[in-house]
Design a protein around this motif. Structure first.
Motif, PDB file in Angstrom:
ATOM      1  N   THR A   1       5.811  -5.204  13.874  1.00  0.00           N
ATOM      2  CA  THR A   1       6.467  -5.791  12.708  1.00  0.00           C
ATOM      3  C   THR A   1       6.388  -4.863  11.500  1.00  0.00           C
ATOM      4  N   ALA A   2       5.200  -4.313  11.259  1.00  0.00           N
ATOM      5  CA  ALA A   2       5.012  -3.428  10.105  1.00  0.00           C
ATOM      6  C   ALA A   2       5.701  -2.084  10.280  1.00  0.00           C
ATOM      7  N   SER A   3       6.005  -1.711  11.524  1.00  0.00           N
ATOM      8  CA  SER A   3       6.682  -0.436  11.746  1.00  0.00           C
ATOM      9  C   SER A   3       8.043  -0.409  11.054  1.00  0.00           C
ATOM     10  N   GLN A   4       8.586  -1.573  10.780  1.00  0.00           N
ATOM     11  CA  GLN A   4       9.858  -1.636  10.066  1.00  0.00           C
ATOM     12  C   GLN A   4       9.737  -1.123   8.638  1.00  0.00           C
ATOM     13  N   VAL A   5       8.498  -1.054   8.111  1.00  0.00           N
ATOM     14  CA  VAL A   5       8.300  -0.468   6.786  1.00  0.00           C
ATOM     15  C   VAL A   5       7.679   0.922   6.854  1.00  0.00           C
ATOM     16  N   PHE A   6       6.867   1.208   7.885  1.00  0.00           N
ATOM     17  CA  PHE A   6       6.234   2.531   7.879  1.00  0.00           C
ATOM     18  C   PHE A   6       6.983   3.595   8.685  1.00  0.00           C
ATOM     19  N   ILE A   7       7.824   3.204   9.648  1.00  0.00           N
ATOM     20  CA  ILE A   7       8.598   4.217  10.374  1.00  0.00           C
ATOM     21  C   ILE A   7       9.585   4.936   9.447  1.00  0.00           C
ATOM     22  N   PRO A   8      10.298   4.239   8.566  1.00  0.00           N
ATOM     23  CA  PRO A   8      11.162   4.960   7.617  1.00  0.00           C
ATOM     24  C   PRO A   8      10.388   5.935   6.725  1.00  0.00           C
ATOM     25  N   VAL A   9       9.150   5.588   6.388  1.00  0.00           N
ATOM     26  CA  VAL A   9       8.318   6.493   5.591  1.00  0.00           C
ATOM     27  C   VAL A   9       8.013   7.757   6.388  1.00  0.00           C
ATOM     28  N   LEU A  10       7.634   7.595   7.651  1.00  0.00           N
ATOM     29  CA  LEU A  10       7.382   8.765   8.499  1.00  0.00           C
ATOM     30  C   LEU A  10       8.608   9.660   8.586  1.00  0.00           C
TER      31      LEU A  10
ATOM     32  N   HIS B   1       0.831  -1.214   0.000  1.00  0.00           N
ATOM     33  CA  HIS B   1       0.000   0.000   0.000  1.00  0.00           C
ATOM     34  C   HIS B   1       0.862   1.260   0.000  1.00  0.00           C
ATOM     35  N   LEU B   2       1.884   1.295   0.856  1.00  0.00           N
ATOM     36  CA  LEU B   2       2.762   2.472   0.924  1.00  0.00           C
ATOM     37  C   LEU B   2       3.418   2.742  -0.425  1.00  0.00           C
ATOM     38  N   LYS B   3       3.809   1.678  -1.085  1.00  0.00           N
ATOM     39  CA  LYS B   3       4.431   1.821  -2.403  1.00  0.00           C
ATOM     40  C   LYS B   3       3.408   2.297  -3.439  1.00  0.00           C
ATOM     41  N   LYS B   4       2.206   1.751  -3.379  1.00  0.00           N
ATOM     42  CA  LYS B   4       1.165   2.089  -4.350  1.00  0.00           C
ATOM     43  C   LYS B   4       0.786   3.557  -4.293  1.00  0.00           C
ATOM     44  N   VAL B   5       0.639   4.095  -3.073  1.00  0.00           N
ATOM     45  CA  VAL B   5       0.199   5.491  -2.963  1.00  0.00           C
ATOM     46  C   VAL B   5       1.354   6.488  -3.036  1.00  0.00           C
ATOM     47  N   GLY B   6       2.581   5.982  -3.136  1.00  0.00           N
ATOM     48  CA  GLY B   6       3.719   6.857  -3.415  1.00  0.00           C
ATOM     49  C   GLY B   6       4.464   7.410  -2.227  1.00  0.00           C
ATOM     50  N   TRP B   7       4.236   6.852  -1.032  1.00  0.00           N
ATOM     51  CA  TRP B   7       4.925   7.401   0.143  1.00  0.00           C
ATOM     52  C   TRP B   7       6.422   7.120   0.136  1.00  0.00           C
TER      53      TRP B   7
ATOM     54  N   ALA C   1      -5.770  -4.841  12.143  1.00  0.00           N
ATOM     55  CA  ALA C   1      -4.596  -3.982  12.343  1.00  0.00           C
ATOM     56  C   ALA C   1      -4.053  -3.476  11.014  1.00  0.00           C
ATOM     57  N   THR C   2      -4.035  -4.349  10.025  1.00  0.00           N
ATOM     58  CA  THR C   2      -3.543  -3.965   8.691  1.00  0.00           C
ATOM     59  C   THR C   2      -4.402  -2.868   8.086  1.00  0.00           C
ATOM     60  N   ASP C   3      -5.700  -3.052   8.135  1.00  0.00           N
ATOM     61  CA  ASP C   3      -6.610  -2.050   7.573  1.00  0.00           C
ATOM     62  C   ASP C   3      -6.471  -0.707   8.303  1.00  0.00           C
ATOM     63  N   TYR C   4      -6.231  -0.777   9.609  1.00  0.00           N
ATOM     64  CA  TYR C   4      -6.082   0.462  10.388  1.00  0.00           C
ATOM     65  C   TYR C   4      -4.832   1.215   9.964  1.00  0.00           C
ATOM     66  N   VAL C   5      -3.725   0.528   9.842  1.00  0.00           N
ATOM     67  CA  VAL C   5      -2.483   1.191   9.401  1.00  0.00           C
ATOM     68  C   VAL C   5      -2.666   1.777   8.012  1.00  0.00           C
ATOM     69  N   ILE C   6      -3.280   1.016   7.118  1.00  0.00           N
ATOM     70  CA  ILE C   6      -3.505   1.504   5.752  1.00  0.00           C
ATOM     71  C   ILE C   6      -4.367   2.759   5.768  1.00  0.00           C
ATOM     72  N   SER C   7      -5.353   2.802   6.659  1.00  0.00           N
ATOM     73  CA  SER C   7      -6.206   3.998   6.734  1.00  0.00           C
ATOM     74  C   SER C   7      -5.406   5.219   7.170  1.00  0.00           C
ATOM     75  N   LEU C   8      -4.426   5.041   8.058  1.00  0.00           N
ATOM     76  CA  LEU C   8      -3.608   6.164   8.504  1.00  0.00           C
ATOM     77  C   LEU C   8      -2.688   6.671   7.401  1.00  0.00           C
ATOM     78  N   PHE C   9      -2.298   5.773   6.494  1.00  0.00           N
ATOM     79  CA  PHE C   9      -1.397   6.116   5.398  1.00  0.00           C
ATOM     80  C   PHE C   9      -2.142   6.249   4.076  1.00  0.00           C
ATOM     81  N   ALA C  10      -3.443   6.495   4.133  1.00  0.00           N
ATOM     82  CA  ALA C  10      -4.219   6.703   2.907  1.00  0.00           C
ATOM     83  C   ALA C  10      -3.754   7.979   2.224  1.00  0.00           C
ATOM     84  N   ASP C  11      -3.915   8.026   0.905  1.00  0.00           N
ATOM     85  CA  ASP C  11      -3.495   9.237   0.177  1.00  0.00           C
ATOM     86  C   ASP C  11      -4.596  10.282   0.210  1.00  0.00           C
TER      87      ASP C  11
END
Length: 218
Positions: free
Chosen positions: A144-153, A23-29, A208-218
């Motif tokens: 576990t997923a923070s290893q991919v979304f913390i660098p984005v933040l 998802h992060l890759k798809k929306v361009g973060w 949990a996955t859907d919640y994280v995706i909602s926070l990183f929605a475009d």
């Protein structure tokens, strides 16, 4: 004696991590840079504000609830250690400081957005029969997923001129061992007599996955 079923804990959690990464890759973060127009900068601030509204306070509360109902001593230990780290280092204050420096302090609109997307997790953490396993699953997915979304933040904040990256630096260092501890604890907790632990873990992981995706929605 009833034979304990084996749950593919790592497989379920890692599928969630992959879905969030996709998802992060798809929306361009992953492509954020300092050379942005005002609209892109506003989107970056919105991301950090939503994330802050959705994590500050919630994560620590979830740790406490899961700890109260976890059945296995390894699960209790992992949750207690993580909660002590969160409180001892004031991760809530750290996150608010991170957001404030780039003008991304959450507004009522950001909090209303979060309230619309957090409902299933609130119900999950209110189910005291299964929350020991379900809550630990949610927390394992987030760690576990923070290893991919913390660098984005971190990249998004830097694109907005952030100088203090304490929040992302601390979590970048800590989340791998926390993730490993939670994964280990989740395996043991899944064997503590829950009815259909595979379904509990699968559903909690999806929430949990859907919640994280909602926070990183475009």
């Amino acid at each position: 004696m009833k034979k304990q079923s084996t749950v593919n804990v790592a497989g379920i959690v890692n599928r969630s991590k992959f879905k969030i990464h996709r998802h992060l890759k798809k929306v361009g973060w992953y492509d954020v840079s300092a050379e942005q127009d005002s609209f892109a900068r506003a989107s970056c601030r919105q991301l950090i504000a939503r994330y802050t509204a959705g994590v500050a306070g919630e994560f620590q509360a979830w740790l406490g609830i899961a700890y109260a109902y976890a059945r296995h001593e390894d699960a209790q230990r992992a949750l207690k250690n993580n909660l002590r780290c969160e409180l001892g280092q004031d991760h809530i204050g750290m996150l608010y400081k991170f957001a404030r420096q780039v003008g991304a302090y959450p507004t009522p609109d950001h909090r209303r957005y979060v309230e619309e997307h957090i409902k299933r997790l609130r119900l999950l953490f209110a189910d005291t029969l299964n929350v020991g396993l379900a809550g630990l699953t949610v927390l394992t997915v987030l760690e576990t997923a923070s290893q991919v979304f913390i660098p984005v933040l971190a990249d998004v904040a830097k694109s907005l001129g952030a100088k203090d990256l304490t929040y992302t630096n601390v979590h970048g260092e800590a989340d791998a061992p926390h993730s490993n501890a939670f994964m280990h604890a989740l395996v043991h907790e899944s064997r503590e007599g829950y009815d259909n632990p595979t379904a509990i873990i699968s559903d909690a992981s999806a929430f949990a996955t859907d919640y994280v995706i909602s926070l990183f929605a475009d």
